[in-house]
Scaffold this motif. Structure first.
Motif, PDB file in Angstrom:
ATOM      1  N   MET A   1       0.897  -1.018   0.048  1.00 54.91           N
ATOM      2  CA  MET A   1      -0.072   0.039  -0.060  1.00 54.91           C
ATOM      3  C   MET A   1       0.851   1.227   0.029  1.00 54.91           C
ATOM      4  O   MET A   1       1.982   1.256   0.751  1.00 54.91           O
ATOM      5  N   ASP A   2       0.464   2.451  -0.717  1.00 58.83           N
ATOM      6  CA  ASP A   2       1.165   3.545  -0.662  1.00 58.83           C
ATOM      7  C   ASP A   2       0.804   4.292   0.484  1.00 58.83           C
ATOM      8  O   ASP A   2      -0.275   3.878   1.218  1.00 58.83           O
ATOM      9  N   ASP A   3       1.207   5.783   0.762  1.00 54.89           N
ATOM     10  CA  ASP A   3       0.990   6.299   1.866  1.00 54.89           C
ATOM     11  C   ASP A   3      -0.525   6.719   2.017  1.00 54.89           C
ATOM     12  O   ASP A   3      -1.094   6.580   3.202  1.00 54.89           O
ATOM     13  N   LEU A   4      -1.321   7.091   1.106  1.00 56.20           N
ATOM     14  CA  LEU A   4      -2.544   7.410   1.071  1.00 56.20           C
ATOM     15  C   LEU A   4      -3.342   6.281   1.447  1.00 56.20           C
ATOM     16  O   LEU A   4      -4.481   6.304   2.150  1.00 56.20           O
ATOM     17  N   ARG A   6      -2.705   3.561   3.387  1.00 49.76           N
ATOM     18  CA  ARG A   6      -2.270   3.320   4.655  1.00 49.76           C
ATOM     19  C   ARG A   6      -3.120   4.348   5.850  1.00 49.76           C
ATOM     20  O   ARG A   6      -3.595   4.090   6.684  1.00 49.76           O
ATOM     21  N   LEU A   7      -2.940   5.704   5.130  1.00 50.75           N
ATOM     22  CA  LEU A   7      -3.600   6.579   6.149  1.00 50.75           C
ATOM     23  C   LEU A   7      -5.045   6.567   6.033  1.00 50.75           C
ATOM     24  O   LEU A   7      -5.871   6.613   6.903  1.00 50.75           O
ATOM     25  N   CYS A   8      -5.627   6.197   4.806  1.00 51.49           N
ATOM     26  CA  CYS A   8      -7.310   6.059   4.757  1.00 51.49           C
ATOM     27  C   CYS A   8      -7.637   4.931   5.606  1.00 51.49           C
ATOM     28  O   CYS A   8      -8.749   5.000   6.161  1.00 51.49           O
ATOM     29  N   ASN A   9      -6.751   3.853   5.660  1.00 51.56           N
ATOM     30  CA  ASN A   9      -7.073   2.762   6.433  1.00 51.56           C
ATOM     31  C   ASN A   9      -7.299   2.822   7.766  1.00 51.56           C
ATOM     32  O   ASN A   9      -8.085   2.589   8.503  1.00 51.56           O
ATOM     33  N   LEU A  10      -6.275   3.991   8.407  1.00 50.85           N
ATOM     34  CA  LEU A  10      -6.203   3.998   9.743  1.00 50.85           C
ATOM     35  C   LEU A  10      -7.507   5.157  10.110  1.00 50.85           C
ATOM     36  O   LEU A  10      -8.045   4.943  11.163  1.00 50.85           O
ATOM     37  N   ILE A  11      -7.758   5.754   9.183  1.00 49.24           N
ATOM     38  CA  ILE A  11      -8.983   6.906   9.361  1.00 49.24           C
ATOM     39  C   ILE A  11     -10.173   5.998   9.530  1.00 49.24           C
ATOM     40  O   ILE A  11     -11.117   6.069  10.145  1.00 49.24           O
ATOM     41  N   ARG A  12     -10.315   4.960   8.413  1.00 52.53           N
ATOM     42  CA  ARG A  12     -11.594   4.334   8.399  1.00 52.53           C
ATOM     43  C   ARG A  12     -11.710   3.262   9.808  1.00 52.53           C
ATOM     44  O   ARG A  12     -12.762   2.878   9.991  1.00 52.53           O
ATOM     45  N   GLY A 140       6.596   7.829   3.482  1.00 54.07           N
ATOM     46  CA  GLY A 140       7.472   6.928   2.793  1.00 54.07           C
ATOM     47  C   GLY A 140       8.187   8.014   1.805  1.00 54.07           C
ATOM     48  O   GLY A 140       7.750   9.341   1.421  1.00 54.07           O
ATOM     49  N   LEU A 141       9.271   7.507   1.163  1.00 53.73           N
ATOM     50  CA  LEU A 141       9.954   8.513   0.351  1.00 53.73           C
ATOM     51  C   LEU A 141       9.019   8.109  -0.917  1.00 53.73           C
ATOM     52  O   LEU A 141       8.517   6.937  -1.380  1.00 53.73           O
ATOM     53  N   PRO A 142       9.522   9.079  -1.984  1.00 49.18           N
ATOM     54  CA  PRO A 142       8.717   8.835  -3.362  1.00 49.18           C
ATOM     55  C   PRO A 142       9.385   7.583  -4.085  1.00 49.18           C
ATOM     56  O   PRO A 142      10.441   7.371  -4.022  1.00 49.18           O
ATOM     57  N   THR A 143       8.400   7.102  -4.876  1.00 54.05           N
ATOM     58  CA  THR A 143       8.621   5.965  -5.791  1.00 54.05           C
ATOM     59  C   THR A 143       9.269   6.759  -7.039  1.00 54.05           C
ATOM     60  O   THR A 143       9.398   7.879  -7.139  1.00 54.05           O
TER      61      THR A 143
END
Length: 495
Positions: A1-4, A6-12, A140-143
């Motif tokens: 998973m990318d940063d977005l 991961r963050l959305c999962n924590l919010i959900r 995370g650092l950019p891909t």
């Protein structure tokens, strides 16, 4: 998973508190705003200059009388229902009991109101009562794809502003992208801006500028350091077993080897006598495998703030992974993690740091080859030495006659001396028990004498320098003998 994701999962999942420790605040805010849009959740934002605002709602304006964090938290307690609340640099205010109390109440409220409080800060020293509610989140650092987009946008913007002649083939462009790995979005963007502003061109020659800028950035961080590695395996005297092992393992990184069932090499531990060539071997490995060499200094990892040291280590390991394939060199690893082997008065910090390193060694998937060197095996935690941590543990003893001859040849030729002017056999006989570093220092010392007396370097000058500086094998004979006894049967001899 990318940063977005991961963050959305924590919010959900209704995490009441999320803690982002980063110096890249703009990237963090962009990520939070995008999560707010994706989740379709209202967003509040607080900082000590503007107070409470809604960055995605232009009509809301600033909430009056919310500059103080206690006032902002109190307003949110009365008015918030199911939102994302971003607090910027609030950590500096939490020495005030009122601010800490208000934030704890807000976190309790968030757990009931299905809101999420995101603390964005550049340091991690939260009070224990706040930290218990927080879920750490590392950006995370950019891909490679993100770096490509950053470079293209930066060049396009510069072209509009000053005009840029961008002439570069795909191979050179990919090489520049590869060498931007391990940098944040802001750092990569700024390097490209500097490159094109310098001469209004973007071409293959800009790679040197990119590498130089990257080295400066890493030097400022103080944790990871780019190391020049001109040494080749041919310049390393002796160590035949180690050289054969490295030659065999080099092909283990290929796709064919992995299809054959071979797991790519992950690292070696080099134990041995001081000055015997462990550091030189680390550099030679990087050169032989044509990989960048990064040196991690465990001594600069430790910070006085709780949690900051572990974060520095995770960031450094993450940077190494982002730049893979690389060789990661931890020199004198026992100095950084020795306290993990015994009861220490650091509150368990050394053991936590050591645990972070062991977990990474076991689980990392990026092609990062770890080379750790150590002089004092007794100071190493036993967990580091068990089978499976490293692919192999090599013992590097004092060089034998053949290795000493090669060492003399290397250092004399490097300094412009003609080998036929020296009796190498006599020098080899005179250096029984000397390390490679001690031999080099004798040559250097003799050169100083020759320069001072305006003479050519001679055999007698080198032998005189050797006699005046007894080797470590004499001054620390008991310790070296003990190290040899320990290594017998536990390590593979490098020679």
């Amino acid at each position: 998973m990318d940063d977005l994701d991961r963050l959305c999962n924590l919010i959900r999942a209704r995490h009441p508190g999320i803690h982002m420790v980063t110096s890249e605040e703009l990237d963090a805010l962009d990520l939070i705003r995008e999560a707010s849009r994706v989740q379709d959740v209202y967003l509040w934002q607080w900082d000590a200059m503007d107070g409470l605002t809604s960055p995605l709602d232009r009509q809301s304006g600033v909430i009056e009388n919310t500059l103080h964090p206690s006032a902002a938290c109190s307003w949110l307690l009365d008015n918030d229902r199911g939102t994302i609340i971003t607090l910027l640099d609030i950590t500096a205010h939490l020495h005030e009991p009122g601010a800490t109390r208000a934030l704890r109440r807000l976190l309790v409220h968030a757990s009931v109101a299905e809101s999420t409080v995101i603390v964005v800060d550049h340091e991690s020293k939260l009070p224990a009562g706040i930290e218990a509610w927080m879920t750490p989140f590392e950006i995370g650092l950019p891909t490679d794809g993100e770096l490509d987009a950053i470079v293209r946008r930066a060049i396009k913007a510069a072209d509009v502003r000053i005009g840029v002649d961008a002439k570069i083939n795909s191979e050179d462009y990919d090489l520049i992208l590869k060498n931007l790995r391990g940098l944040t979005k802001r750092q990569a963007r700024q390097i490209i801006r500097d490159v094109v502003t310098d001469d209004q061109r973007f071409c293959a020659e800009d790679l040197n500028h990119v590498l130089a800028s990257k080295r400066q950035i890493f030097a400022r961080s103080g944790v990871l350091e780019f190391v020049e590695s001109p040494a080749t395996l041919d310049q390393v005297g002796g160590m035949g077993n180690l050289k054969r092992w490295l030659t065999q393992r080099e092909s283990g990184f290929s796709e064919k080897a992995q299809e054959f069932g071979i797991v790519p090499p992950r690292g070696v531990l080099l134990l041995g006598v001081q000055g015997a060539g462990k550091s030189l071997c680390s550099k030679a490995i990087a050169t032989a495998w044509q990989r960048p060499l990064l040196r991690l200094d465990p001594g600069v990892l430790y910070d006085r703030f709780v949690g900051e040291s572990e974060r520095r280590l995770r960031d450094a390991l993450g940077q190494a992974e982002a730049m893979a394939p690389v060789v990661l060199w931890i020199d004198e690893i026992e100095k950084g993690f020795a306290s993990a082997a015994e009861q220490s008065n650091d509150g368990g910090l050394s053991r936590r740091m050591f645990g972070t390193l062991l977990t990474w060694m076991q689980e990392h998937e990026a092609p990062v080859f770890l080379v750790a060197t150590a002089n004092d095996v007794q100071a190493l935690p036993p967990e580091l030495l068990r089978k499976g941590r490293f692919d192999e543990i090599f013992f590097i003893d004092l060089p034998g006659p053949g290795a000493r001859e090669q060492i003399f040849k290397t250092h004399l030729e490097r300094r412009g001396q003609k080998l036929e002017a020296f009796d190498l056999g006599g020098l080899v006989s005179a250096t029984d028990g000397y390390s490679g570093a001690e031999i080099e220092q004798a040559v250097v010392s003799a050169l100083h004498q020759a320069f001072a007396t305006k003479e050519n370097l001679s055999q007698g000058m080198v032998e005189k320098a050797l006699r005046e500086s007894p080797p470590l094998s004499v001054t620390m004979r008991e310790r070296i003998d003990e190290l040899r006894r320990w290594a017998d049967g536990r390590c593979v001899p490098a020679e």
